[in-house]
Design a protein around this motif. Structure first.
Motif, short mmCIF file in Angstrom:
data_model
loop_
_atom_site.label_atom_id
_atom_site.label_comp_id
_atom_site.label_asym_id
_atom_site.label_seq_id
_atom_site.Cartn_x
_atom_site.Cartn_y
_atom_site.Cartn_z
N LEU A 41 88.10 122.97 0.40
CA LEU A 41 87.64 123.47 1.94
C LEU A 41 89.43 124.81 1.57
N ASN A 42 89.07 125.66 3.01
CA ASN A 42 90.82 126.28 3.40
C ASN A 42 91.05 125.18 4.08
N VAL A 43 92.64 125.61 4.62
CA VAL A 43 92.74 124.10 5.56
C VAL A 43 93.86 125.73 6.38
N ASP A 44 93.98 124.85 7.26
CA ASP A 44 95.13 125.77 8.20
C ASP A 44 95.93 124.29 9.58
N GLY A 45 96.15 125.10 10.02
CA GLY A 45 96.99 124.20 11.01
C GLY A 45 97.79 123.26 10.74
N PHE A 61 94.91 114.10 -0.58
CA PHE A 61 94.78 112.79 -0.56
C PHE A 61 93.42 113.61 -0.30
N ILE A 62 92.65 114.97 0.51
CA ILE A 62 91.58 115.45 1.13
C ILE A 62 91.52 116.05 -0.11
N ALA A 63 91.92 116.84 -0.86
CA ALA A 63 91.71 116.93 -2.07
C ALA A 63 91.35 116.17 -3.14
N ASP A 64 91.57 114.76 -2.68
CA ASP A 64 90.53 113.81 -4.10
C ASP A 64 89.80 112.95 -3.44
N VAL A 65 89.85 113.08 -2.05
CA VAL A 65 88.40 112.19 -1.80
C VAL A 65 87.16 113.56 -1.68
N VAL A 71 96.98 105.31 7.95
CA VAL A 71 96.70 106.69 8.95
C VAL A 71 96.35 107.55 8.17
N LEU A 72 97.41 108.34 7.29
CA LEU A 72 96.15 109.75 6.33
C LEU A 72 95.42 109.46 5.63
N GLU A 73 95.11 107.91 5.00
CA GLU A 73 93.53 109.05 4.85
C GLU A 73 92.15 108.25 5.45
N ALA A 74 92.89 107.56 6.98
CA ALA A 74 91.69 107.93 7.94
C ALA A 74 91.09 109.22 8.02
N THR A 75 92.14 110.57 7.94
CA THR A 75 91.97 111.83 8.38
C THR A 75 91.28 112.76 7.16
N GLY A 76 91.55 111.98 6.03
CA GLY A 76 90.69 112.87 4.48
C GLY A 76 89.08 111.70 4.55
#
Lengths: 500, 255
Positions: free
Chosen positions: A403-407, A418-422, A377-382
């Motif tokens: 990538l700057n993130v918020d929310g 994971f987002i940083a990783d992919v 589920v989490l990886e899908a967002t990544g």
């Protein structure tokens, strides 16, 4: 000397918030009020614009009271708003002629399908930088003019005015100033994205009389002075919410991007002073324009299902009690166990644009536990972020460096890693989570000289956390291949595309 | 000797009733079974739901016992949930103090860093979320030990690892320190885990005063402490104020 402040009004989809910021960009007070969501029929979502204005009129003095300041101490007001939501009102009485049609509303889908076959459709899309879709304001204006007897004639005589939410609020705050900003105007399908003027061709195509349109202004620059709610305060800026978040994240240089992770994800990449046309179904949009300067553009890619997949995991499957617990469950295992979830709940969006796709859980074996599903589920967002970033890099020729993130989802540590990783770039969370309202405040403060320049705003920006890519490149490539194979399996599920 | 407390007896009866069966019960059924007035039944169920002992089916409005509640090793608050609840308070603490912020919870006698906010000076810093810190040598750890009798008993048995020459290593000394922490409502560390570094922390509480974590700032000793080597009063006040704000948030009904 009395301390001065900047106030932001964030007119969002479910609520309106009024926030007071100080010179360091720190939050001094926040007040909020929800408004009624009306769902009169399937696919229809409406707001009462009058109720929203009443809320703003009530919230603004409350925010000042909570901060312990007077209107005289407010250097400027910035407005940011839910985009594309459409309201029409009577120029003489100021009363809305009907409910505001909200951006989530799909009533214009059939009309847009019809319009797509008409001559001029391609030219209009080229002119405004957007694909022809019911998502934008012009089809909604057309629908209201078609459905309300006599309204078109009144609009042609200039008696009925159109606005997105910032226009409606500024009209009310100033007692009759009819203006919009370039970012909101760029979401109507009526604006020529290069000249930043209303396109007569587009207005003609949609059958929207130009007499009802507001004057287009830069996003940053005094739009007028409030006479009600915050009397005497200058309105220094107006920006659509996602553009405001980009501004609040101080992504002022080409190649800088932010992604806001809520129920869906909105990724905007600053592409500089030239609009970039996407070959991958991304939107060309105005990021902001400072008065007297050329506009800055952005590419926008939205991910339909991010936080809402976690909500489905919680409410639909009941595997967790709260959204945050997905991380706890995901950490009960070390990897996804070979399992991938592609949440194509309503088809695939950017960059695939396949309405015939539906979601899949791929790679199921008896080894897979709910922990592996939580990972998937989490990886899908990544991976969905990766797809949009790849498309942006290809379109813009700019390689994303961070990538700057918020929310809300930025509190999920496993997901951010994971987002940083992919993506193989650092993921950075700024100190102020309220980037939307901060962006509106920054823009307004800049307009009146409260902050000197963009560089001064950057100095206010502080890193609260940073996730560095740590995944082995071979594993990243293999996982990416698996994800793509899972995406393949979503395609063609709907054999006769349903009318949406 | 004080008498028995009726509302606790009634709450216990509701729990017994729910534990006896396996299905979902209506509030009216629970009230009827125990002979309780409607308002009393609703009040008890609402409270038990607030503390996580019963759950309510959103569709039917019926109740059952929350399965995980009474099993050993369950926590009153999930750690990732704690991070999501504390994140909007930790940022302003870092912004206002100018120091790095950590939120911790006990894990097998050590402090698990649940959340970390960088010192707001944009120098390169490593995210420490997920790292383990020694409980007896950190402000966060002392706050957590002071409110966890079992872990404190283990740590108080000594001897404790020395990280610097100022680390408290004797069980008796640690017990005295923890008693002080409970009395004053906050804890400090001055060069006890890392030379040249100091920190201040205060407890994060949920319903009934239950401590579910600690939040604190840390940085170079000369910034955290005054010339006498004591934590600066303004900094202590700020950390306690934020800890109280988080606690108020966590204890809210419906949270």
């Amino acid at each position: 000397m009395t301390e001065r402040y900047v106030v932001a009004v964030d007119q969002g989809t479910t609520s309106t918030r009024c926030i007071v910021f100080d010179r360091q960009g720190r939050l001094v007070s926040v007040v909020q009020r929800e408004h009624h969501q009306s769902y009169p029929r399937p696919g229809r979502v409406e707001h009462d614009a009058a109720e929203i204005w009443r809320n703003v009129r009530r919230l603004a003095p409350q925010a000042l009271a909570e901060a312990g300041i007077t209107a005289g101490q407010v250097a400027a007001l910035g407005i940011t708003n839910q985009r594309e939501t459409t309201v029409l009102w009577d120029r003489h009485t100021g009363v809305p002629v009907g409910p505001a049609i909200v951006w989530q509303d799909t009533r214009t889908a059939a009309m847009v399908t019809g319009l797509a076959g008409e001559p001029g459709a391609a030219a209009v899309q080229e002119r405004c930088g957007l694909p022809l879709a019911g998502y934008f304001s012009a089809p909604r204006i057309r629908w209201m003019l078609d459905e309300t007897p006599g309204l078109r004639e009144r609009a042609e005589r200039g008696e009925v005015l159109f606005g997105t939410m910032e226009t409606w609020l500024i009209w009310n705050l100033t007692g009759g100033l009819h203006v919009t900003d370039v970012t909101n105007a760029s979401r109507t399908m009526l604006l020529d994205v290069r000249t930043l003027r209303w396109s007569a061709e587009a207005c003609d195509f949609f059958g929207v009389p130009m007499a009802m349109l507001p004057e287009v202004r830069p996003s940053v620059g005094v739009l007028g002075t409030a006479t009600t709610a915050l009397p005497g305060v200058r309105i220094g800026a107006a920006l659509g919410d996602q553009q405001a978040a980009l501004f609040g994240q101080t992504c002022f240089s080409p190649g800088e991007a932010k992604c806001t992770y809520g129920t869906g994800g909105f990724l905007l990449l600053n592409t500089g002073t030239e609009p970039v046309r996407s070959g991958h179904g991304l939107l060309t949009t105005v990021a902001y324009q400072l008065a007297g300067e050329p506009a800055t553009y952005a590419l926008e890619g939205s991910i339909a299902v991010t936080g809402s997949l976690v909500q489905w995991f919680r409410d639909g499957l009941g595997l967790i009690g709260s959204a945050a617990e997905i991380e706890t469950l995901a950490r009960t295992v070390d990897d996804n166990g070979g399992c991938y979830i592609v949440p194509a709940f309503a088809g695939l969006f950017a960059p695939h644009w396949r309405s015939d796709a539906r979601g899949v859980i791929a790679g199921l074996t008896s080894y897979v536990t709910k922990g592996h599903l939580a990972r998937a589920v989490l990886e899908a967002t990544g991976w969905q972020t990766r797809e949009v970033v790849d498309a942006m890099n290809a379109d813009s020729g700019l390689a994303l460096r961070a990538l700057n993130v918020d929310g809300g989802m930025t509190s999920n540590n496993l997901l951010m890693q994971f987002i940083a990783d992919v993506l193989d770039v650092p993921v950075v969370r700024p100190m102020v989570a309220e980037t939307v309202s901060l962006g509106a405040a920054y823009a307004a403060g800049l307009a009146v000289g409260y902050w000197p320049d963009l560089a001064g705003l950057r100095r206010n920006w502080h890193r609260a956390a940073q996730w560095a890519p740590a995944m082995d490149p071979a594993r990243r490539a293999a996982e990416h291949e698996n994800w793509q194979a899972a995406v393949e399996r979503t395609l063609g599920w709907i054999r006769t595309p349903a009318v949406r | 000797m004080p008498g028995l407390i009726q509302s606790i007896e009634r709450a216990a009866a509701v729990i017994r009733l729910l534990a006896a069966g396996s299905g979902w019960l209506r509030a009216s059924e629970i009230g009827a079974s125990l002979g309780l007035a409607k308002a009393t039944t609703h009040g008890i169920l609402r409270t038990l739901r607030h503390v996580g002992f019963v759950q309510q089916d959103p569709a039917t409005g019926r109740y059952q016992l929350a399965a995980a509640v009474l099993a050993p090793g369950t926590r009153p608050l999930d750690r990732n949930e704690l991070r999501s609840r504390v994140i909007n308070w930790a940022d302003p603490l870092a912004a206002r103090s100018g120091e790095a912020v950590r939120v911790g919870a006990l894990l097998d006698g050590q402090v698990l860093v649940v959340h970390h906010v960088f010192r707001p000076d944009d120098t390169p810093q490593q995210l420490e979320t997920g790292a383990l810190l020694p409980a007896h040598a950190t402000a966060l750890g002392k706050v957590l030990l002071a409110h966890d009798a079992l872990s404190a008993r283990d740590a108080g048995a000594g001897p404790l690892t020395a990280y610097t020459r100022r680390t408290v290593t004797k069980g008796a000394a640690l017990r005295r320190t923890l008693a002080e922490v409970r009395t004053q409502g906050w804890a400090a560390e001055v060069e006890e885990s890392v030379a040249g570094q100091a920190g201040v922390a205060a407890p994060i509480r949920t319903y009934g005063g239950l401590v579910v974590g600690a939040i604190g700032v840390s940085g170079p000793t000369d910034r955290i402490c005054d010339s006498a080597g004591r934590p600066r009063a303004a900094l202590v006040a700020l950390v306690r104020e934020i800890a109280r704000a988080v606690s108020r948030d966590l204890a809210k009904v419906g949270s």
